[in-house]
Design a protein around this motif. Sequence first.
Motif, PDB file in Angstrom:
ATOM      1  N   MET A   1      45.126 102.481  27.902  1.00  0.00           N
ATOM      2  CA  MET A   1      45.964 102.471  29.079  1.00  0.00           C
ATOM      3  C   MET A   1      47.409 102.329  28.646  1.00  0.00           C
ATOM      4  SD  MET A   1      45.167  98.697  30.672  1.00  0.00           S
ATOM      5  CE  MET A   1      43.449  98.984  30.356  1.00  0.00           C
ATOM      6  N   THR A   2      48.290 102.733  29.535  1.00  0.00           N
ATOM      7  CA  THR A   2      49.716 102.682  29.216  1.00  0.00           C
ATOM      8  C   THR A   2      50.436 101.795  30.221  1.00  0.00           C
ATOM      9  OG1 THR A   2      49.659 104.895  28.245  1.00  0.00           O
ATOM     10  CG2 THR A   2      51.811 104.060  28.910  1.00  0.00           C
ATOM     11  N   PHE A   3      51.191 100.851  29.694  1.00  0.00           N
ATOM     12  CA  PHE A   3      52.061  99.999  30.486  1.00  0.00           C
ATOM     13  C   PHE A   3      53.469 100.543  30.313  1.00  0.00           C
ATOM     14  CE2 PHE A   3      48.466  97.354  29.442  1.00  0.00           C
ATOM     15  CZ  PHE A   3      48.260  96.594  30.581  1.00  0.00           C
ATOM     16  N   VAL A   4      54.153 100.800  31.415  1.00  0.00           N
ATOM     17  CA  VAL A   4      55.536 101.277  31.367  1.00  0.00           C
ATOM     18  C   VAL A   4      56.403 100.154  31.920  1.00  0.00           C
ATOM     19  CG1 VAL A   4      57.154 103.054  32.101  1.00  0.00           C
ATOM     20  CG2 VAL A   4      54.743 103.651  31.730  1.00  0.00           C
ATOM     21  N   ASP A   5      57.325  99.653  31.090  1.00  0.00           N
ATOM     22  CA  ASP A   5      58.137  98.526  31.539  1.00  0.00           C
ATOM     23  C   ASP A   5      59.223  98.978  32.516  1.00  0.00           C
ATOM     24  OD1 ASP A   5      60.423  99.359  30.051  1.00  0.00           O
ATOM     25  OD2 ASP A   5      59.974  98.012  28.398  1.00  0.00           O
ATOM     26  N   SER A   6      59.957  98.018  33.039  1.00  0.00           N
ATOM     27  CA  SER A   6      60.960  98.314  34.069  1.00  0.00           C
ATOM     28  C   SER A   6      62.123  99.150  33.550  1.00  0.00           C
ATOM     29  CB  SER A   6      61.476  97.017  34.685  1.00  0.00           C
ATOM     30  OG  SER A   6      62.099  96.213  33.703  1.00  0.00           O
ATOM     31  N   ARG A  11      54.102 101.721  26.617  1.00  0.00           N
ATOM     32  CA  ARG A  11      53.362 101.118  25.514  1.00  0.00           C
ATOM     33  C   ARG A  11      51.879 101.336  25.793  1.00  0.00           C
ATOM     34  NH1 ARG A  11      53.511  94.951  23.498  1.00  0.00           N
ATOM     35  NH2 ARG A  11      52.067  95.199  21.779  1.00  0.00           N
ATOM     36  N   THR A  12      51.217 102.089  24.923  1.00  0.00           N
ATOM     37  CA  THR A  12      49.812 102.421  25.100  1.00  0.00           C
ATOM     38  C   THR A  12      48.958 101.493  24.243  1.00  0.00           C
ATOM     39  OG1 THR A  12      50.374 104.712  25.585  1.00  0.00           O
ATOM     40  CG2 THR A  12      48.099 104.276  24.937  1.00  0.00           C
ATOM     41  N   VAL A  13      47.928 100.922  24.868  1.00  0.00           N
ATOM     42  CA  VAL A  13      47.028  99.989  24.201  1.00  0.00           C
ATOM     43  C   VAL A  13      45.584 100.314  24.585  1.00  0.00           C
ATOM     44  CG1 VAL A  13      48.763  98.141  24.151  1.00  0.00           C
ATOM     45  CG2 VAL A  13      47.164  98.277  26.060  1.00  0.00           C
ATOM     46  N   GLU A  14      44.660  99.759  23.826  1.00  0.00           N
ATOM     47  CA  GLU A  14      43.236  99.920  24.134  1.00  0.00           C
ATOM     48  C   GLU A  14      42.785  98.766  25.012  1.00  0.00           C
ATOM     49  OE1 GLU A  14      40.996 102.371  23.231  1.00  0.00           O
ATOM     50  OE2 GLU A  14      42.740 103.455  22.463  1.00  0.00           O
ATOM     51  N   GLY A  15      42.023  99.091  26.059  1.00  0.00           N
ATOM     52  CA  GLY A  15      41.448  98.069  26.914  1.00  0.00           C
ATOM     53  C   GLY A  15      39.954  97.977  26.656  1.00  0.00           C
ATOM     54  N   GLU A  16      39.411  96.789  26.748  1.00  0.00           N
ATOM     55  CA  GLU A  16      37.984  96.556  26.548  1.00  0.00           C
ATOM     56  C   GLU A  16      37.261  96.656  27.888  1.00  0.00           C
ATOM     57  OE1 GLU A  16      35.281  92.771  25.347  1.00  0.00           O
ATOM     58  OE2 GLU A  16      37.073  93.124  24.134  1.00  0.00           O
ATOM     59  N   VAL A  17      36.265  97.520  27.968  1.00  0.00           N
ATOM     60  CA  VAL A  17      35.501  97.681  29.201  1.00  0.00           C
ATOM     61  C   VAL A  17      34.929  96.319  29.610  1.00  0.00           C
ATOM     62  CG1 VAL A  17      33.469  98.756  30.242  1.00  0.00           C
ATOM     63  CG2 VAL A  17      34.978 100.110  28.779  1.00  0.00           C
ATOM     64  N   GLU A  23      44.127  90.878  31.314  1.00  0.00           N
ATOM     65  CA  GLU A  23      43.675  90.366  30.013  1.00  0.00           C
ATOM     66  C   GLU A  23      44.119  91.300  28.889  1.00  0.00           C
ATOM     67  OE1 GLU A  23      39.646  87.988  31.403  1.00  0.00           O
ATOM     68  OE2 GLU A  23      39.560  90.168  31.126  1.00  0.00           O
ATOM     69  N   THR A  24      44.036  92.589  29.145  1.00  0.00           N
ATOM     70  CA  THR A  24      44.491  93.578  28.164  1.00  0.00           C
ATOM     71  C   THR A  24      45.976  93.412  27.891  1.00  0.00           C
ATOM     72  OG1 THR A  24      42.772  95.110  28.888  1.00  0.00           O
ATOM     73  CG2 THR A  24      44.613  96.045  27.660  1.00  0.00           C
ATOM     74  N   LEU A  91      38.668 104.634  34.039  1.00  0.00           N
ATOM     75  CA  LEU A  91      40.093 104.317  34.037  1.00  0.00           C
ATOM     76  C   LEU A  91      40.737 104.588  32.677  1.00  0.00           C
ATOM     77  CD1 LEU A  91      40.259 101.047  36.184  1.00  0.00           C
ATOM     78  CD2 LEU A  91      40.586 103.427  36.886  1.00  0.00           C
ATOM     79  N   ASP A  92      40.019 105.292  31.804  1.00  0.00           N
ATOM     80  CA  ASP A  92      40.577 105.657  30.502  1.00  0.00           C
ATOM     81  C   ASP A  92      41.839 106.486  30.715  1.00  0.00           C
ATOM     82  OD1 ASP A  92      40.813 105.947  27.726  1.00  0.00           O
ATOM     83  OD2 ASP A  92      39.606 107.776  27.725  1.00  0.00           O
ATOM     84  N   GLY A  93      42.965 106.009  30.195  1.00  0.00           N
ATOM     85  CA  GLY A  93      44.248 106.696  30.371  1.00  0.00           C
ATOM     86  C   GLY A  93      45.090 106.137  31.497  1.00  0.00           C
TER      87      GLY A  93
END
Length: 103
Positions: A1-6, A11-17, A23-24, A91-93
């Motif tokens: 998933m990708t978090f885009v700051d303000s 910033r793309t990271v891996e999330g655990e199903v 938490e991610t 929700l991958d991506g």
Amino acid sequence: MTFVDSNGQPRTVEGEVGSTVMETARRNDIPEIAAECGGACACATCHVYVDEKWTEKVGKPSQMEEDMLDFAFDVKPNSRLCCQITVRPELDGLVVNTPAQQG
């Protein structure tokens, strides 16, 4: 998933199903996600904007989450508390944006 700051920095990271988006974010030191209540849906410090391409897949907030969003900064129709979004394969991506200020 990708978090885009303000500031628009992604910033793309891996999330655990099975974990939550919050938490991610905490495991990956995502800035602008305070998560003060630790995921209990008792604050609004993990507020994110779900990218509009993902809102339908993420789903709507529960009534309890909507009540907590009343305490969030600059709430929009695509606002969610990321402690309430469970990471799942569909929700991958996922892309979420963080507001400039929490709660």
